[in-house]
Write an enzyme that holds these catalytic residues in place. Structure first.
Site, PDB file in Angstrom:
ATOM      1  N   LYS A 273     -32.810 -61.717  49.150  1.00 21.81           N
ATOM      2  CA  LYS A 273     -33.881 -60.944  49.264  1.00 21.81           C
ATOM      3  C   LYS A 273     -33.675 -59.628  50.339  1.00 21.81           C
ATOM      4  CE  LYS A 273     -38.659 -60.494  51.147  1.00 21.81           C
ATOM      5  NZ  LYS A 273     -39.802 -61.245  52.042  1.00 21.81           N
ATOM      6  N   ASP A 278     -40.783 -53.693  55.102  1.00 15.86           N
ATOM      7  CA  ASP A 278     -42.095 -54.425  54.236  1.00 15.86           C
ATOM      8  C   ASP A 278     -43.157 -54.012  55.148  1.00 15.86           C
ATOM      9  OD1 ASP A 278     -43.666 -55.730  52.814  1.00 15.86           O
ATOM     10  OD2 ASP A 278     -43.110 -57.842  53.746  1.00 15.86           O
ATOM     11  N   LYS A 285     -50.039 -54.764  55.636  1.00 18.83           N
ATOM     12  CA  LYS A 285     -50.035 -55.717  56.863  1.00 18.83           C
ATOM     13  C   LYS A 285     -50.750 -55.255  58.073  1.00 18.83           C
ATOM     14  CE  LYS A 285     -45.412 -57.570  56.024  1.00 18.83           C
ATOM     15  NZ  LYS A 285     -45.584 -58.939  55.939  1.00 18.83           N
ATOM     16  N   ASP A 296     -36.478 -57.552  57.123  1.00 26.29           N
ATOM     17  CA  ASP A 296     -37.056 -58.609  55.684  1.00 26.29           C
ATOM     18  C   ASP A 296     -35.936 -58.431  54.782  1.00 26.29           C
ATOM     19  OD1 ASP A 296     -38.997 -60.291  54.800  1.00 26.29           O
ATOM     20  OD2 ASP A 296     -40.043 -58.541  53.544  1.00 26.29           O
ATOM     21  N   ASP A 355     -48.096 -57.969  49.177  1.00 26.34           N
ATOM     22  CA  ASP A 355     -47.420 -58.430  50.327  1.00 26.34           C
ATOM     23  C   ASP A 355     -46.482 -59.579  49.803  1.00 26.34           C
ATOM     24  OD1 ASP A 355     -46.224 -58.126  53.025  1.00 26.34           O
ATOM     25  OD2 ASP A 355     -47.842 -59.330  53.904  1.00 26.34           O
ATOM     26  N   ARG A 359     -40.718 -62.637  46.235  1.00 24.63           N
ATOM     27  CA  ARG A 359     -40.546 -63.317  45.037  1.00 24.63           C
ATOM     28  C   ARG A 359     -40.392 -62.400  43.893  1.00 24.63           C
ATOM     29  NH1 ARG A 359     -45.997 -66.115  46.557  1.00 24.63           N
ATOM     30  NH2 ARG A 359     -45.165 -65.875  48.651  1.00 24.63           N
TER      31      ARG A 359
END
Length: 511
Positions: A273, A278, A285, A296, A355, A359
């Protein structure tokens, strides 16, 4: 990078800025460890008593500096704690040695050369001490001291890491010792490169610049590289990666790194990833949760570093690395909660929370990696806060579609000194991701969120392919005070685990 040498010189005769010795925690006070006999002699056999008087106990990671007595060619002796004295006929644990060497190297920042006279019973101990010292000597200083440098100040910037480590008792002509030192140098170098990438500010590390770094390094080490830019990703149908990255001016990339060995019988695929920043996207966030989100992309950094290390070591295994790189930002072009993305596999995903983006990029990369039909796939990601809640900041979770593979990865991680824990993939949690609109939603039940994320990723692994997922959200970025060989900031988590997995696969130890 700190230089490493093996030396047969005596502790009393080698010239250096400091001499590192080990001290253990005995029942009646500190005990001088093997390797420090000549130093103890220089203290008239009273080194342990002197340390005791100074308050040293021999506890793990404890460091105590002493002025060297006449008879030694160094000005300073640094005693580092090794913890409890081992049982009779046993040696110090490799991770204990690794951490002690790291703590000593950190304590000697600013020094040019240090001699390490720690217990070296075999080649494994040589590897541990060498790795610990090289990892402990790390410092990220690229953005410090600029004003002084501009003014021409020769003393500009912070103290530099320990420049050279000499391992006393390690024999440069011994094949096993030499190989151990060479391996430690390669692995530590790549872990430190992963740390550099994680620590680099997101305004300088974008998907495009990360891909450029990976490409240049790959070519230098005989690794083939393919970079898919935003046009190729759209044309190829990579809806997950594009869905995450289209809200940013810094558009996404998917990088494929391919190392092959002519005698290899097995192929591994590593998927990382790589969210270079992010923000959470439209599901922004809250304040206080985004200051460290440059980390991230730690999974992609680990994969990149591991493939490079495998190539440098020339391991007899084929390894493909996939870096799924994107920046998750809110804008008029960003994916909205409620949008449906068509993934590379053809499966549709209802995005309930932007967020939960990692995945999505991994889903596309896992499907693409599966098309090459590797013997096993391991993905690495700073995926969920839920895994941090479950396992804390120093342990990563291991999930898999094969229990034996999960167990093997857990054992490998513990073997190289990376704390991990096997986690389940409960089938009852899958239903929480059912969507009335799409094939699956990117969110499920809140409780067990780290396991839900693992179940989501499993949906994109090719049928019949062994797969594991490492959620490194906890240990990838260390915000507290340094300890052992672990610095503040990026840690390079999972690099050593992936390299050891490749080594064991190359030698057939995984079956």
């Amino acid at each position: 990078m700190t230089a490493l040498t093996l030396s047969t010189a005596g502790a009393a005769t080698l010239r250096a800025d400091a001499l590192v010795v080990g001290v253990a925690k005995g029942p009646k006070g500190p005990v001088v460890a093997q390797g420090a006999e000549a130093v103890d002699k220089a203290f008239d056999g009273k080194l342990a008593a002197v340390l005791d008087a100074l308050g040293a106990s021999g506890a793990e990671g404890e460091t105590t500096k002493l002025a060297a007595p006449a008879g030694l060619k160094v000005p300073v002796v640094l005693a580092v704690g090794l913890g409890s004295v081992p049982e009779e006929d046993e040696s110090f644990d490799e991770e204990v040695l690794r951490r002690a060497a790291g703590a000593a190297a950190r304590a000697l920042h600013g020094s040019k050369k240090a001699a390490f006279a720690l217990p070296l019973d075999d080649a494994s101990a040589v590897t541990a001490v060498a790795e610990g010292a090289l990892l402990g000597a790390y410092a990220f200083t690229a953005y410090q001291g600029g004003e002084k440098k501009r003014s021409g100040d020769k003393q500009a910037g912070p103290k530099q890491p320990l420049a050279e480590v000499a391992l006393l008792g390690a024999k440069p002509r011994d094949k096993e010792h030499k190989a151990a030192a060479e391996r430690a140098t390669v692995v530590a170098t790549e872990v430190n490169i992963a740390r550099d990438l994680v620590n680099t500010p997101p305004n300088d590390l974008t998907p495009e610049s990360f891909a450029a770094v990976a490409s240049a390094t790959a070519k230098e080490n005989g690794v083939k590289v393919q970079v898919l830019d935003e046009k190729a990703l759209v044309k190829g149908g990579f809806g997950g990666i594009m869905g995450v990255g289209k809200g940013s001016e810094n558009l996404p990339r998917l990088v494929k790194l391919s190392y092959t060995h002519p005698k290899a019988e097995k192929t591994l695929a590593f998927v990382g990833k790589g969210i270079t920043y992010d923000s959470g996207g439209i599901s922004l966030k809250p304040a206080g949760h985004n200051e460290t989100m440059k980390c991230d992309m730690a999974g992609a950094a680990a994969v990149f570093a591991a493939v490079t290390a495998v190539a440098k070591l020339g391991l007899q295994v084929n390894v493909t690395g996939w870096l799924a790189l994107a920046e998750n930002m809110p804008s008029g072009s960003a994916t909205r909660p409620g949008d449906v993305l068509r993934m590379y596999s053809g499966k549709t995903v209802e995005v309930l929370n932007t967020d939960a983006e990692g995945r999505l990029v991994l889903g596309d990369a896992l499907t693409r990696a599966s098309e090459d039909n590797p013997d096993a796939i391991v993905d690495v990601a700073t995926l969920t806060g839920a895994m941090v809640l479950a396992l804390g900041h120093r342990t990563f979770g291991v999930m898999a579609n094969d229990d034996a593979f999960r167990t093997a990865l857990h054992e490998i991680a513990e073997e190289v000194g990376e704390s991990s824990w096997p986690m389940p993939l409960p089938e009852d949690l899958r239903k929480g991701m059912d969507s009335p609109t799409a094939d699956i939603a990117n969110m499920g039940e809140r409780m067990g969120g780290g396991l839900v994320a693992g179940l989501f990723l499993r949906e994109f692994v090719g049928e019949g392919i062994t797969w594991a997922h490492l959620d490194i959200a906890g240990p990838a970025f260390h915000e507290g005070a340094p300890y052992g060989y672990t610095p503040k900031g990026g840690t390079g988590s999972a690099v050593r685990t992936l390299v050891r997995l490749a080594e064991r696969t190359a030698t057939g130890d995984l079956g």
